[in-house]
Enzyme design. Structure first.
Site, PDB file in Angstrom:
ATOM      1  N   LYS A  22       0.837  -1.211   0.000  1.00 47.46           N
ATOM      2  CA  LYS A  22       0.000   0.000   0.000  1.00 47.46           C
ATOM      3  C   LYS A  22       0.867   1.256   0.000  1.00 47.46           C
ATOM      4  O   LYS A  22       0.645   2.171  -0.791  1.00 47.46           O
ATOM      5  CB  LYS A  22      -0.889   0.003   1.253  1.00 47.46           C
ATOM      6  CG  LYS A  22      -1.531   1.351   1.562  1.00 47.46           C
ATOM      7  CD  LYS A  22      -2.379   1.320   2.804  1.00 47.46           C
ATOM      8  CE  LYS A  22      -1.691   1.600   4.113  1.00 47.46           C
ATOM      9  NZ  LYS A  22      -1.372   3.016   4.374  1.00 47.46           N
ATOM     10  N   ASN A  23       1.845   1.288   0.900  1.00 46.01           N
ATOM     11  CA  ASN A  23       2.618   2.527   1.064  1.00 46.01           C
ATOM     12  C   ASN A  23       3.644   2.752  -0.043  1.00 46.01           C
ATOM     13  O   ASN A  23       4.252   3.819  -0.117  1.00 46.01           O
ATOM     14  CB  ASN A  23       3.264   2.562   2.448  1.00 46.01           C
ATOM     15  CG  ASN A  23       2.224   2.784   3.535  1.00 46.01           C
ATOM     16  OD1 ASN A  23       1.078   3.126   3.237  1.00 46.01           O
ATOM     17  ND2 ASN A  23       2.606   2.571   4.782  1.00 46.01           N
ATOM     18  N   ARG A  92      -4.251  10.679   4.447  1.00 42.63           N
ATOM     19  CA  ARG A  92      -3.154  11.639   4.487  1.00 42.63           C
ATOM     20  C   ARG A  92      -2.204  11.509   3.297  1.00 42.63           C
ATOM     21  O   ARG A  92      -1.601  12.488   2.869  1.00 42.63           O
ATOM     22  CB  ARG A  92      -2.351  11.467   5.772  1.00 42.63           C
ATOM     23  CG  ARG A  92      -3.156  11.654   7.006  1.00 42.63           C
ATOM     24  CD  ARG A  92      -2.264  11.580   8.202  1.00 42.63           C
ATOM     25  NE  ARG A  92      -1.272  12.642   8.157  1.00 42.63           N
ATOM     26  CZ  ARG A  92      -1.472  13.879   8.549  1.00 42.63           C
ATOM     27  NH1 ARG A  92      -2.638  14.226   9.032  1.00 42.63           N
ATOM     28  NH2 ARG A  92      -0.520  14.774   8.467  1.00 42.63           N
ATOM     29  N   CYS A 116      -5.368  13.250  12.997  1.00 40.72           N
ATOM     30  CA  CYS A 116      -5.049  11.854  12.712  1.00 40.72           C
ATOM     31  C   CYS A 116      -5.083  11.061  14.015  1.00 40.72           C
ATOM     32  O   CYS A 116      -4.646  11.548  15.050  1.00 40.72           O
ATOM     33  CB  CYS A 116      -3.655  11.787  12.099  1.00 40.72           C
ATOM     34  SG  CYS A 116      -3.132  10.108  11.828  1.00 40.72           S
ATOM     35  N   ARG A 121       0.638  14.820  13.102  1.00 38.93           N
ATOM     36  CA  ARG A 121       1.305  14.520  11.829  1.00 38.93           C
ATOM     37  C   ARG A 121       1.346  15.767  10.955  1.00 38.93           C
ATOM     38  O   ARG A 121       0.560  15.921  10.015  1.00 38.93           O
ATOM     39  CB  ARG A 121       0.599  13.365  11.109  1.00 38.93           C
ATOM     40  CG  ARG A 121       0.752  12.063  11.837  1.00 38.93           C
ATOM     41  CD  ARG A 121      -0.015  10.952  11.178  1.00 38.93           C
ATOM     42  NE  ARG A 121       0.653  10.415  10.003  1.00 38.93           N
ATOM     43  CZ  ARG A 121       0.115   9.482   9.222  1.00 38.93           C
ATOM     44  NH1 ARG A 121      -1.078   9.009   9.474  1.00 38.93           N
ATOM     45  NH2 ARG A 121       0.774   9.024   8.178  1.00 38.93           N
ATOM     46  N   ASP A 307       4.559   0.683  11.981  1.00 41.43           N
ATOM     47  CA  ASP A 307       3.346   0.048  11.454  1.00 41.43           C
ATOM     48  C   ASP A 307       3.202  -1.409  11.901  1.00 41.43           C
ATOM     49  O   ASP A 307       2.204  -2.058  11.576  1.00 41.43           O
ATOM     50  CB  ASP A 307       3.317   0.137   9.918  1.00 41.43           C
ATOM     51  CG  ASP A 307       3.133   1.563   9.439  1.00 41.43           C
ATOM     52  OD1 ASP A 307       2.697   2.412  10.228  1.00 41.43           O
ATOM     53  OD2 ASP A 307       3.428   1.831   8.253  1.00 41.43           O
ATOM     54  N   VAL A 329       8.610   6.920  16.420  1.00 42.16           N
ATOM     55  CA  VAL A 329       8.134   7.591  15.199  1.00 42.16           C
ATOM     56  C   VAL A 329       6.827   8.328  15.486  1.00 42.16           C
ATOM     57  O   VAL A 329       6.695   9.525  15.188  1.00 42.16           O
ATOM     58  CB  VAL A 329       7.949   6.578  14.053  1.00 42.16           C
ATOM     59  CG1 VAL A 329       7.445   7.278  12.796  1.00 42.16           C
ATOM     60  CG2 VAL A 329       9.258   5.853  13.771  1.00 42.16           C
ATOM     61  N   ARG A 399      -8.655  -0.240   4.812  1.00 42.53           N
ATOM     62  CA  ARG A 399      -7.786   0.735   4.159  1.00 42.53           C
ATOM     63  C   ARG A 399      -6.474   0.097   3.724  1.00 42.53           C
ATOM     64  O   ARG A 399      -5.853   0.557   2.774  1.00 42.53           O
ATOM     65  CB  ARG A 399      -7.455   1.890   5.117  1.00 42.53           C
ATOM     66  CG  ARG A 399      -8.652   2.686   5.515  1.00 42.53           C
ATOM     67  CD  ARG A 399      -8.234   3.839   6.364  1.00 42.53           C
ATOM     68  NE  ARG A 399      -7.275   4.651   5.626  1.00 42.53           N
ATOM     69  CZ  ARG A 399      -6.650   5.692   6.120  1.00 42.53           C
ATOM     70  NH1 ARG A 399      -6.867   6.063   7.353  1.00 42.53           N
ATOM     71  NH2 ARG A 399      -5.815   6.381   5.376  1.00 42.53           N
TER      72      ARG A 399
HETATM   73  N1  EPU Z   1       6.819  14.645  10.639  1.00 50.82           N
HETATM   74  C1  EPU Z   1       7.072  15.984  10.871  1.00 50.82           C
HETATM   75  N2  EPU Z   1       6.900  16.855   9.834  1.00 50.82           N
HETATM   76  C2  EPU Z   1       6.516  16.446   8.594  1.00 50.82           C
HETATM   77  C3  EPU Z   1       6.282  15.092   8.361  1.00 50.82           C
HETATM   78  C4  EPU Z   1       6.437  14.201   9.419  1.00 50.82           C
HETATM   79  O1  EPU Z   1       7.428  16.368  11.971  1.00 50.82           O
HETATM   80  O2  EPU Z   1       6.395  17.303   7.699  1.00 50.82           O
HETATM   81  C5  EPU Z   1       6.984  13.688  11.726  1.00 50.82           C
HETATM   82  C6  EPU Z   1       5.708  12.929  12.040  1.00 50.82           C
HETATM   83  O3  EPU Z   1       4.904  13.655  12.928  1.00 50.82           O
HETATM   84  C7  EPU Z   1       6.212  11.633  12.605  1.00 50.82           C
HETATM   85  C8  EPU Z   1       7.487  11.407  11.835  1.00 50.82           C
HETATM   86  O4  EPU Z   1       7.851  12.672  11.304  1.00 50.82           O
HETATM   87  O5  EPU Z   1       6.523  11.769  13.961  1.00 50.82           O
HETATM   88  C9  EPU Z   1       7.382  10.409  10.720  1.00 50.82           C
HETATM   89  O6  EPU Z   1       6.268  10.696   9.895  1.00 50.82           O
HETATM   90  P1  EPU Z   1       6.305  10.398   8.344  1.00 50.82           P
HETATM   91  O7  EPU Z   1       6.149  11.665   7.614  1.00 50.82           O
HETATM   92  O8  EPU Z   1       7.467   9.537   8.026  1.00 50.82           O
HETATM   93  O9  EPU Z   1       4.972   9.557   8.170  1.00 50.82           O
HETATM   94  P2  EPU Z   1       4.099   9.556   6.855  1.00 50.82           P
HETATM   95  O10 EPU Z   1       4.964   9.715   5.684  1.00 50.82           O
HETATM   96  O11 EPU Z   1       2.960  10.485   7.030  1.00 50.82           O
HETATM   97  C10 EPU Z   1       4.262   7.010   6.349  1.00 50.82           C
HETATM   98  C11 EPU Z   1       3.309   5.873   6.201  1.00 50.82           C
HETATM   99  C12 EPU Z   1       2.743   5.516   7.558  1.00 50.82           C
HETATM  100  C13 EPU Z   1       3.912   5.133   8.468  1.00 50.82           C
HETATM  101  C14 EPU Z   1       4.918   6.282   8.538  1.00 50.82           C
HETATM  102  C15 EPU Z   1       6.168   5.950   9.333  1.00 50.82           C
HETATM  103  C16 EPU Z   1       2.427   6.136   3.990  1.00 50.82           C
HETATM  104  C17 EPU Z   1       1.299   6.454   3.105  1.00 50.82           C
HETATM  105  N3  EPU Z   1       2.238   6.255   5.292  1.00 50.82           N
HETATM  106  O12 EPU Z   1       3.510   8.090   6.888  1.00 50.82           O
HETATM  107  O13 EPU Z   1       1.908   4.394   7.376  1.00 50.82           O
HETATM  108  O14 EPU Z   1       3.439   4.855   9.762  1.00 50.82           O
HETATM  109  O15 EPU Z   1       5.330   6.643   7.220  1.00 50.82           O
HETATM  110  O16 EPU Z   1       6.799   4.864   8.798  1.00 50.82           O
HETATM  111  O17 EPU Z   1       3.480   5.747   3.518  1.00 50.82           O
HETATM  112  C18 EPU Z   1       0.148   2.933   7.868  1.00 50.82           C
HETATM  113  O18 EPU Z   1       0.361   2.361   6.789  1.00 50.82           O
HETATM  114  O19 EPU Z   1      -0.618   2.464   8.754  1.00 50.82           O
HETATM  115  C19 EPU Z   1       0.790   4.205   8.145  1.00 50.82           C
HETATM  116  C20 EPU Z   1       0.353   5.055   9.069  1.00 50.82           C
END
Ligand code: EPU
Length: 450
Positions: A22-23, A92, A116, A121, A307, A329, A399
């Site tokens: 998915k991701n 998101r 969220c 996030r 995850d 994380v 999802r």
């Molecule tokens: N963060 C910031 N600023 C940003 C972006 C992120 O401070 O602009 C912080 C977040 O608050 C968090 C950390 O950085 O503490 C990591 O967040 P990240 O941006 O890596 O998460 P994401 O890209 O929104 C993806 C996956 C998530 C997974 C996380 C961590 C996708 C679509 N989503 O989210 O997947 O948990 O990386 O590995 O790729 C899931 O599949 O259930 C899921 C939530």
């Protein structure tokens, strides 16, 4: 609304196959917006989040078609570059359209995603990266409006307070492929899904080096071209199935498992005393003796993924002794803990950590899913619990797991998907519409007052 009825106590055995990630699929579909030709993506899982991404692309005028597990995407020069709140709030990952849109079209208006269930996030790092590439970013009425003539290569650091950002790296990397000159992204996320996106973009004519390391070097090109790509298998689905074997004392072989990308998770299972045999792309998980408690932290790749934190916590709830789990994380990602306690687990959450005292047995109860991985953890706990577990809000599970109950049932589980007799869909058309939303914030608000 649908729910699961889980009759626990069955030992799982047999062979099961993991689907596409998915991701990986979501940012790849979003990045298709940067490509003026036809894009074919194979191995896209049939999930609610994928449907939401396709709906978002269609709302912009992108032509998409699904055939035999492949998705074809065609984003002409004429599409609109608006990602509306109604769709972005459902998922998101929709924010991944921002970079590709502004890089190719010079203008994008994308809703801010909002709240969220797994914690704070923000998308500040996404915006910082795009601004460094020269986009003019404004936040107006809940929308990000990004404009530029042509992006220009820059030196960007994407380190956040909790480590690098996964979708932020995807967004900025996709945008930089079309920027003039060279972009260096420092503290890039190293997750396999980022590497898969880089492979996809490189096959479409981009020049990205260093994917999988913390420094990316991207030499901008004038345009990208048609491409066919197959997404990597889902490492989180593989890990969830592995825990299903462990928690039921079973013996299962997981095919199409991305073994190399879950090594820290596999090492943890081995430390707990599970027998884990990896052969090419298959993983056999067997429970041979009593498991041992462990301490672990969920961390950015190559650490144990956040995850899989909830699923591992469900397993540790039944492992004698004291285990400690920290999520570095998403420090607030513990909503599953309280529901596991309803099933008889002994879990205390302090800040970003949980202390788990293994209990002898869990017993079935009605529980509610709060997010995707929490739902998976509750299904796993239900498989091991004595008696019947009713899991509500399984739209969260849908999802990210394709036909999850069918896969589990093929291994000997008894999980029935049924209409929830307590569901508000039965009593009013208002809820009938909101129930189709992937994250159903309205429903969450209604139920949170239960
Ligand atoms: N963060 C910031 N600023 C940003 C972006 C992120 O401070 O602009 C912080 C977040 O608050 C968090 C950390 O950085 O503490 C990591 O967040 P990240 O941006 O890596 O998460 P994401 O890209 O929104 C993806 C996956 C998530 C997974 C996380 C961590 C996708 C679509 N989503 O989210 O997947 O948990 O990386 O590995 O790729 C899931 O599949 O259930 C899921 C939530």
């Amino acid at each position: 609304m649908e729910m699961f009825l889980i009759r626990g106590g069955r030992t799982l055995s047999g062979t099961v196959r993991v689907g596409g990630s998915k991701n990986a699929a979501l940012p790849i579909l979003a990045a298709s917006l940067a490509i003026p030709g036809a894009v074919v993506v194979h191995g896209v899982p049939q999930l609610r989040d994928v449907a939401t991404m396709l709906e978002l692309l269609n709302s912009m005028g992108v032509i998409t078609e699904q055939l035999n597990g492949a998705v074809q995407v065609y984003a002409s020069d004429e599409i609109t570059t608006l990602a509306p709140y109604e769709l972005v709030r459902q998922m998101r990952a929709s924010v991944c359209v921002l970079g590709p849109l502004v890089a190719r079209f010079g203008l994008a208006k994308v809703s801010l995603p909002g709240g969220c269930n797994i914690g704070h996030r923000p998308i500040d790092l996404h915006l910082k990266g795009l601004a460094a590439l020269g986009a003019d970013i404004q936040l107006t009425s809940g929308y990000v409006i990004a404009r530029c003539r042509r992006l220009k290569g820059a030196d960007i650091d994407l380190m956040g307070p909790s480590g690098p950002t996964v979708t932020g790296t995807c967004n900025v990397m996709s945008a930089a492929t079309l920027a003039e000159g060279c972009t260096i992204i420092r503290n890039a996320a190293r997750e396999p899904e980022v590497v898969d996106l880089a492979r996809f973009l490189n096959s479409a004519g981009a020049n990205i080096q260093g994917a999988g390391t913390e420094t990316l070097e991207i030499h901008g090109v004038d345009s990208l071209h048609s491409v066919a790509h197959t997404v990597i298998p889902d490492r989180i689905e593989a890990g969830t199935l592995a825990v299903a074997a462990a928690i039921t004392g079973g013996d299962i072989t997981i095919q199409n498992a991305p073994v190399a990308s879950i090594t820290s998770f596999v090492e943890l299972l081995s430390r707990m005393g599970l027998s884990v045999e990896a052969l090419n792309d298959s993983l056999r998980i067997r429970t041979r003796s009593e498991l041992r408690p462990v301490d672990f932290s969920a961390e950015p790749y190559p650490g144990i993924p956040t995850d899989l934190q909830a699923q591992l916590m469900a397993l540790l709830a039944l492992v004698p002794g004291e285990s400690h789990v920290t999520d570095l994380v998403f420090p607030e990602r513990f909503m599953h803990a309280a529901e596991l306690v309803r099933l008889g687990a002994d879990i205390r959450v302090h800040g970003n950590s949980a202390v788990i005292h293994g209990v002898e047995k869990l017993s079935g109860a009605p529980v509610m899913a709060s997010d995707l991985r929490a739902s998976a953890a509750l299904v796993l706990a239900g498989l091991a619990a004595e008696g019947q577990t009713e899991l509500r809000r399984i739209y969260h599970l849908d999802r990210g797991y394709q036909a999850f109950e069918k896969k589990l049932n093929s291994l000997g589980a008894v999980v029935e998907r049924m209409q929830d007799p307590l569901s508000p869909t039965m009593s009013g058309p208002h809820f009938g519409t909101t129930a189709r939303n992937a994250e159903s914030p309205e429903l969450d608000r209604v139920f949170d007052q239960r």
